[in-house]
Design an enzyme around this catalytic site. Structure first.
Site, mmCIF file in Angstrom:
data_model
loop_
_atom_site.group_PDB
_atom_site.id
_atom_site.type_symbol
_atom_site.label_atom_id
_atom_site.label_comp_id
_atom_site.label_asym_id
_atom_site.label_seq_id
_atom_site.Cartn_x
_atom_site.Cartn_y
_atom_site.Cartn_z
ATOM 1 N N GLU A 104 0.837 -1.214 0.000
ATOM 2 C CA GLU A 104 0.000 0.000 0.000
ATOM 3 C C GLU A 104 0.869 1.259 0.000
ATOM 4 O OE1 GLU A 104 -2.800 -0.735 -0.867
ATOM 5 O OE2 GLU A 104 -2.928 -2.809 -0.189
ATOM 6 N N TYR A 154 -1.700 -7.931 -11.109
ATOM 7 C CA TYR A 154 -0.679 -7.923 -10.061
ATOM 8 C C TYR A 154 0.538 -8.749 -10.469
ATOM 9 C CZ TYR A 154 -4.339 -6.192 -6.879
ATOM 10 O OH TYR A 154 -5.317 -5.449 -6.280
HETATM 11 N N1 BES Z 1 -5.985 -1.049 -4.563
HETATM 12 C C1 BES Z 1 -6.042 -2.383 -4.103
HETATM 13 C C2 BES Z 1 -7.411 -2.784 -3.611
HETATM 14 C C3 BES Z 1 -8.491 -2.733 -4.673
HETATM 15 C C4 BES Z 1 -8.269 -3.207 -5.952
HETATM 16 C C5 BES Z 1 -9.732 -2.236 -4.359
HETATM 17 C C6 BES Z 1 -9.280 -3.146 -6.900
HETATM 18 C C7 BES Z 1 -10.735 -2.181 -5.306
HETATM 19 C C8 BES Z 1 -10.510 -2.637 -6.582
HETATM 20 C C9 BES Z 1 -5.018 -2.632 -3.006
HETATM 21 O O1 BES Z 1 -3.832 -1.923 -3.150
HETATM 22 C C10 BES Z 1 -4.627 -4.083 -3.063
HETATM 23 O O2 BES Z 1 -4.116 -4.499 -4.059
HETATM 24 N N2 BES Z 1 -4.864 -4.839 -1.982
HETATM 25 C C11 BES Z 1 -4.530 -6.235 -1.872
HETATM 26 C C12 BES Z 1 -3.360 -6.449 -0.980
HETATM 27 C C13 BES Z 1 -2.044 -6.594 -1.636
HETATM 28 C C14 BES Z 1 -0.982 -6.984 -0.626
HETATM 29 C C15 BES Z 1 -1.995 -7.458 -2.860
HETATM 30 C C16 BES Z 1 -5.689 -6.951 -1.217
HETATM 31 O O3 BES Z 1 -6.598 -6.274 -0.735
HETATM 32 O O4 BES Z 1 -5.673 -8.166 -1.148
HETATM 33 ZN ZN ZN Z 2 -2.646 -2.662 -4.759
#
Ligand code: BES
Ligand code: ZN
Length: 612
Positions: A305, A392
């Site tokens: 984050e 990702y």
């Molecule tokens: N920005 C994302 C969360 C998100 C993505 C919200 C798409 C709504 C739509 C956040 O940065 C994220 O990727 N969170 C991951 C954690 C990360 C360590 C891969 C999660 O929530 O699992």
């Molecule tokens: Zn993210």
């Protein structure tokens, strides 16, 4: 594939020769070529008893000469009145688009309009909001409210141009019950104030999906000079312990990718029903309490984050088709930070697990599925339905491939340059490609990478024979242990003493489809996996338990499903349960009870799995 690529580049080149060119965003009614917003003054009163926000949003606008109207996104909002800077009423219409896009709020624009004030209230079931009851908080005294605006939910709590290509600064005034503290993605208070009214300032321009607010029984404690934690009083101590490395992370990130541009970096610990691991709200990441494992083993999430402060918040995807520019880059940055702080070997475990998940996702989507491309095509769809780990992990692997061609130093300098070049702008994939051609491929004579890069971005599968980059197999110890077990060795003889969380997760993953499955009860007896307090281990174990109907774990699994609302953990377990009629019956019973404890994001995901 080549055709697509050049078409995109041509389109972009055509657009970039005009000043102020905006790409069209299929998920927003905003017509930025006609009018944009530059600043927001937001005034909110939060009514917990009626579960609604009563708001006044005043937008500074900038319009082109021919604009006769300005368009905002609104979803489920009750619009009371719209006026200009002198209090003149403006004529408007709410034109419904569809269920997830909401309405096109079109407002007539007489020549003289500079500022638009919209008085409104949020509706029932506003998708961004969760009204958490006192029972669902850890202190059990006060309710809690939070927003989750990404991807297209900001429009359910304020009328806005809800497109990641449009940025603005903001000020806000928020009134809550007197015992509460409010935080926003802005400069934040660190103490409650007896009036219950709080003021916020956000001086860096951000897109609407980074608008965020949370209100509840919150306290603040500093970690370092620029970092700190907001949490409920009963969780603050454990959070401060868990996230002790935050200041170091910030310094490491700056060393690698250039200055942090947002002033402070704090973390807000959310109620366990938060649907995501974390959300990169500027200046204040919202984070699930499920990362508080007690042993700091899951803090990569904070690195992730934090990394969004460069990839995502500073340089932003202009449309959700370019989502990988946010997430792929962020996973890359996250893992560079983690490698610096916790070692290459630890980082490679994450990368290995990530690649496995990616391969599974691609194979589940099926051959030639467009959602397996980095560049997405989301027109006509809810962006949420195509946001998988492709962005990702495929993104991470592409950037890693490029890094390996030129080495860490040069590649990180390239990224720093990229962040500076596009700072506070929103861009599409093709802008990155042009920049990369110029600043990386040509500069370092690695033009041979061009077709592979194309493949990563525009093709649905993984390039053939791209090299893996591990010095040695990251889970060697665990793999050896599994072989030991497969050859009939006694469980007590396994040396699992220093296994990390990820090693346990890998171990659990490895049991699947092996003859060791019949030894699940015995394995559980020795390693007490059902009783684990670590959410990563719990989710992997309960998924396996649900798949093979290992009933001894069901009690704890049910408690987990009732308490935790993180979609990533819920989905696999519900999916496995739904495979058999009796499992599905159980899943439905649990969901009926758990439902009110989930944010709409997770409710929607589980409904999708359990629909008849
Ligand atoms: N920005 C994302 C969360 C998100 C993505 C919200 C798409 C709504 C739509 C956040 O940065 C994220 O990727 N969170 C991951 C954690 C990360 C360590 C891969 C999660 O929530 O699992
Ligand atoms: Zn993210």
């Amino acid at each position: 594939m080549m055709r697509l690529f050049s078409l995109h580049v041509l389109l972009f080149l055509a657009a970039s020769t005009r000043t102020n060119a905006y790409v069209s965003d299929p998920h927003s009614a905003a017509k930025p070529d006609e009018a944009v917003v530059t600043h927001l003054n937001l005034d909110l009163v939060i009514d917990f008893s009626l579960q609604k926000i009563i708001g006044t949003a005043t937008w500074e606008i900038k319009k082109s000469a021919h604009a006769k109207q300005i368009h905002f996104d609104a979803n489920g909002l009750l619009i009371r009145e719209i006026t200009d800077q002198s209090g003149q009423k403006l004529y408007y219409e709410l034109k419904p688009r569809n269920e997830y896009l909401g309405d096109d709020l079109s407002i007539d624009l007489p020549e003289s309009v500079k500022r638009i004030t919209i008085r409104y209230e949020t509706g029932k079931n506003a998708y961004a909001l969760q009204w958490v009851t006192p029972q669902q908080t850890s202190g059990k005294q006060l309710p809690f409210l939070y927003t989750q605006s990404q991807s297209i939910a900001a429009r359910t709590w304020l009328p806005c141009k809800d497109s990641p290509g449009i940025r603005y600064t903001y000020d806000a005034t928020v009134t809550v019950p007197k015992e509460m503290l409010v935080v926003m993605s802005a400069e934040n208070p660190t103490q409650k104030n007896p009036s219950g009214t709080y003021k916020f300032r956000m001086r860096q321009s951000i897109p609407a999906y980074l608008m965020a607010l949370a209100a509840g029984d919150l306290v603040f404690e500093a970690i370092g000079k620029r970092t700190g934690i907001y949490a409920e009083p009963s969780t603050i101590k454990s959070a401060v312990y868990e996230f002790a490395d935050m200041e170091k992370m910030l310094l490491t990130a700056e060393k690698l990718f250039g200055p942090y541009r947002w002033g402070r970096y704090d973390v807000l610990v959310m109620p366990p029903s938060f649907p995501f691991g974390g959300m990169e709200n500027p200046r204040i990441t919202f984070a699930t309490p499920t990362v508080i494992a007690g042993d700091r083993s899951l803090v990569s999430l904070i690195a992730h984050e934090l990394a969004h402060s460069w990839s995502g918040n500073l340089v932003t995807n202009a449309t959700w088709n370019d989502f990988w520019l946010n997430e792929g880059f962020t996973v890359y940055l996250e893992r560079r930070i983690v490698a610096e702080l916790y070692g290459q070997a630890f980082m490679e475990m994450e990368a290995y697990l990530g690649l496995n998940d990616l391969k599974e996702t691609i194979s589940e989507l099926g051959p030639n599925h467009p959602d397996s491309q980095l560049k997405l095509r989301l027109d006509g769809r809810n962006p949420e339905d195509a946001m998988t780990d492709v962005a990702y992990e495929k993104g991470f692997n592409l950037l890693t491939r490029l890094r390996l061609q030129v080495g860490n130093k040069k590649f990180d300098r390239f990224l720093e340059k990229y962040f500076n070049h596009f700072a506070f702008q929103s861009i599409v994939t093709e802008q990155f490609i042009l920049f990369m051609n110029d600043q990386l491929l040509n500069k370092y004579d690695i033009g041979y990478m061009r077709s592979e890069v194309d493949h990563w971005i525009y093709a649905p599968d993984l390039p053939k024979d791209y090299e893996l980059f591990y010095a040695e197999p990251p889970f060697k110890k665990v793999d050896e242990a599994v072989i030991q077990l497969l050859t009939g060795d006694n469980l007590n003889r396994l040396n699992t003493k220093n296994w990390s969380t990820y090693e346990w997760v890998h171990f659990i993953n490895r049991l699947d489809t092996t003859p060791l499955l019949i030894r699940i009860p015995e394995i559980d007896n020795v390693f007490k996996l059902t009783q684990s307090g670590n959410c990563e281990i719990q989710s992997a174990w309960y998924e396996l338990a649900a798949k093979y109907q290992y009933k001894e774990a069901y009690g704890n699994m049910e408690n987990f499903l009732l308490r935790v609302g993180r979609r990533k953990y819920l989905r696999p377990i519900y999916k496995q349960l739904a495979q058999t009629p009796s499992g599905k019956e159980l899943a439905i019973r649990i969901f009926n009870e758990a439902r009110d404890n989930y944010h709409p994001v997770s409710q929607r995901a589980i409904e999708e799995i359990l629909k008849p």
